[in-house]
Design an enzyme around this catalytic site. Structure first.
Site, PDB file in Angstrom:
ATOM      1  N   GLY A 207     -13.308  -5.469  -2.048  1.00 58.35           N
ATOM      2  CA  GLY A 207     -13.993  -4.314  -2.597  1.00 58.35           C
ATOM      3  C   GLY A 207     -14.763  -4.637  -3.856  1.00 58.35           C
ATOM      4  O   GLY A 207     -15.877  -4.141  -4.063  1.00 58.35           O
ATOM      5  N   GLU A 226     -12.049   1.970  -1.559  1.00 57.98           N
ATOM      6  CA  GLU A 226     -10.607   2.036  -1.794  1.00 57.98           C
ATOM      7  C   GLU A 226     -10.110   0.606  -1.824  1.00 57.98           C
ATOM      8  O   GLU A 226     -10.156  -0.092  -0.817  1.00 57.98           O
ATOM      9  CB  GLU A 226      -9.910   2.834  -0.694  1.00 57.98           C
ATOM     10  N   CYS A 263      -1.615   1.807   2.555  1.00 56.75           N
ATOM     11  CA  CYS A 263      -2.213   1.792   1.221  1.00 56.75           C
ATOM     12  C   CYS A 263      -1.415   2.652   0.248  1.00 56.75           C
ATOM     13  O   CYS A 263      -1.548   2.507  -0.969  1.00 56.75           O
ATOM     14  CB  CYS A 263      -3.653   2.275   1.273  1.00 56.75           C
TER      15      CYS A 263
END
Length: 489
Positions: A207, A226, A263
């Site tokens: 990310g 995320e 997550c």
């Protein structure tokens, strides 16, 4: 693999589809999403079987996840039909307006354009080809080019085929949704000037690389990433005295759910406990859990490396030892509050798999002070009693996380109106937004105001006759509309 040139052609085709469809009536857009939902239901057995073959996930888990994906599409349909995503607002001209005469001004949200979406490995349906990012972007009126995750490539390709055929049959423009594979295509998707936003669910490293690449564009665009979360749990002394074993048991069930590949897996437990209690309760609980291989060899390698680094750290001891089996046994590590105060970076070492760290604190320690050591999180949980004053702790946790839980566990993210699946960096790159629930649609829209326009030149959502029969705010007052049943104030 898709070449960069081919990806660029797909992005250009997606832009053409967006241009042709951005102003269609809510009923039309809703029919496209419904077609996808029906197609996924019709192909459920095939898709679940493919997912099983590529992810090691069980049929029960996958069928529930597919059901969630279809439910989310239909929840977004209800938002589209009501016009909630448009946030249509009308202020008529008012000569007596308090600050002076007000012109006629009207505002509505419009879709951004082509959205690039990067799928996740751990949720092959819910955060994949038609997961939250793709579904909300389509609901917003955007076109989507989806980068298929290499953890389940055949499933991703087939899901794309099913959805694309459903859109074609429903009359949507060609290329409103398309898929790409490979690094070259991924880079083209991030770099192309027609890409207007990117959604991502994955690792902090991946990310961050995307975030940096997007920031280097001549024209920066929104990046809804995320990246990672440790999801701490804080147990108060009072709660521990009353139900310490119960908390440990439930915590063990939560951090091992799905082999720790959520997550929202709780990775840190702050508790006034000791080694003996943790070993006794959690050792028994994790031994009873079902074990399966991790989702992919790459994910397993990352988990093994993170766990090895944690185990080799002075000041951290192994209380419940895992193993190196193909389906690894869970590992429970233990340290003290004094140790993490001396080295807070320990709290940000994510172990994405069946492992967790318990932090033992001494009676009277300030939990709010410990919470302040944390970085941004998707969730933070409190195990406490109603009569306790934990306001200082909650004040810190709400600054550190996107969802705070009371005597519940973070694994499991319901799709609902009030859901917020996001949080401060590094949990996400856009803490004001959610990737789950109807509010996710707003990420892929932007407001435009129209001042002084004659009625015939206004967007349909802003015309006084309200031809789309949507809910709007007119002169400060909400006018809600039951779609198909007449409007009311």
């Amino acid at each position: 693999m898709i070449t960069a040139l081919r990806a660029e052609q797909q992005i250009e085709a997606a832009h053409s589809a967006f241009t042709a469809s951005q102003d269609v009536a809510p009923e039309v857009r809703a029919s496209w999403l419904e077609a996808i939902a029906v197609a996924f239901e019709d192909h459920a057995d095939e898709l679940i079987a493919l997912a099983q073959s590529e992810t090691h996930l069980g049929e029960h888990r996958l069928s529930g996840e597919l059901r969630r994906t279809v439910f989310q599409l239909r929840l977004y349909i209800s938002e589209i039909l009501a016009g909630e995503n448009l946030d249509a607002t009308i202020d008529h001209a008012d000569g007596a307006w308090g600050m002076g005469p007000r012109p006629d001004i009207r505002r509505v949200n419009i879709p951004l354009g082509v959205v690039g979406v990067f799928g996740a490995s751990n949720f092959p349906f819910a955060f994949s080809v038609l997961g939250g990012d793709t579904a909300s972007a389509l609901a917003a009126g955007c076109a989507v080019v989806h980068k298929i995750h290499d953890g389940h490539p055949e499933l991703g390709l087939r899901m794309g085929e099913v959805a694309i055929e459903a859109l074609r049959t429903a009359g949507a423009p060609e290329h409103l949704l398309s898929t790409v594979t490979g690094r070259d295509a991924a880079e083209a998707l991030v770099d192309h000037p027609l890409t207007r936003a990117v959604g991502f669910t994955g690792s902090t490293g991946g990310g961050r690389a995307l975030l940096d690449r997007i920031a280097a564009r001549d024209r920066p665009i929104p990046f809804y990433g995320e990246l990672g979360s440790i999801n701490p749990v804080f147990a108060t002394e009072r709660a521990w005295a009353l139900r310490g074993d119960e908390i440990l048991t439930a915590y063990a069930q939560s951090f091992t759910m799905g082999m720790g590949q959520f997550c929202t897996k709780p990775g840190l437990l702050f508790a006034p406990t000791d080694r003996e209690q943790v070993a006794r309760v959690m050792g028994t609980q994790v031994a009873q859990g079902q074990r399966t291989p991790l989702l992919s060899a790459k994910l397993r390698a990352g988990f093994d490396a993170a766990l090895e680094k944690m185990c080799a750290t002075d000041g951290i001891e192994v209380v419940v030892a895992g193993d190196s089996a193909e389906s690894p046994a869970p590992t429970v590590l233990l340290t003290t509050a004094a140790f993490v105060r001396a080295d807070p970076a320990i709290l940000e070492r994510e172990m994405f798999g069946p492992a967790t760290l318990v932090i033992c604190y001494e009676p009277g320690e300030d939990l709010a002070d410990l919470a302040a050591l944390l970085d941004g999180q998707l969730t933070a949980s409190v195990q406490a009693q109603a009569e306790e004053d934990i306001d200082p702790l909650l004040a810190v946790l709400r600054e550190k996380s996107g969802r705070v839980l009371w005597n519940e566990w973070p694994t499991g993210v319901t799709v609902s109106y009030a859901q917020h699946h996001g949080g401060p960096y590094p949990a996400t790159t856009a803490e004001r937004t959610t990737s789950v629930g109807p509010a996710a649609i707003a990420r892929f829209m932007r407001p435009v105001a129209f001042q002084g326009f004659p009625p015939a030149h206004l967007p349909l959502a802003l015309q006084d006759e309200n031809p789309w029969r949507i809910s709007r705010r007119v002169d400060g007052h909400w006018q809600h509309h039951d779609h198909g049943a007449g409007s009311h104030s």
